[in-house]
Motif scaffolding. Structure first.
Motif: not given
Length: 171
Positions: A80-85
């Motif tokens: 989720s963090e990677r996708r958001w970034y």
């Protein structure tokens, strides 16, 4: 530490001795090695209980998250963090440059909630420290504090030394 030093410590994550793996994980957590997060998540399935405890401790230090010690929630969080970034961060920063100060606070709070890329996000916020509006600078400083963005320390020191607003200097 330089990248080579972090990498030397990371090699101990793959050693046969459980105590070395656990100690390396904890050291990387204490040294705030964001690059080791994905490897540490995989190590939550290590066959040794002490290693799993050390890895979980390190992940909590690195991410400011309090997820349980299984791989599923950590993997989900990481993805989720990677996708958001990759997908949302660029638009958020584009909007930050075009909105009124009163609209910035919720966007900066959202940004500060993403700890995986806190160094990069802190660096991206540095130009906003030069804004002439003290309200904006205070909000950006608060976001940097929430991110624990150590990459912004020099810029924050410069802002403290050069800014004319007492409220900015105090923050």
């Amino acid at each position: 530490l330089d990248d080579a030093s972090y990498e030397r410590i990371r090699t101990y994550l793959r050693r046969e001795e459980p105590k070395l793996r656990a100690a390396a994980a904890q050291a990387l957590g204490r040294l705030d090695d964001q690059a080791s997060v994905q490897e540490l998540i995989h190590m939550l399935e290590d066959k040794d209980a002490d290693v799993r405890v050390g890895v979980h401790f390190a992940l909590k230090l690195l991410t400011a998250m309090t997820l349980d010690a299984s791989t599923r929630p950590w993997t989900s969080w990481y993805e989720s963090e990677r996708r958001w970034y990759i997908e949302e961060r660029p638009e958020l920063f584009r909007k930050l440059g075009t909105i009124r100060p009163q609209e910035m606070a919720p966007m900066l709070r959202e940004l500060a909630a993403h700890q995986l890329y806190r160094r990069e996000l802190g660096e991206l916020l540095v130009p906003y420290l030069d804004d002439p509006n003290p309200e904006i600078v205070r909000m950006v400083i608060a976001a940097m504090q929430g991110l624990r963005a150590d990459t912004a320390i020099d810029a924050l020191s410069r802002c403290r030394d050069e800014h004319t607003s007492d409220s900015v200097v105090k923050q």
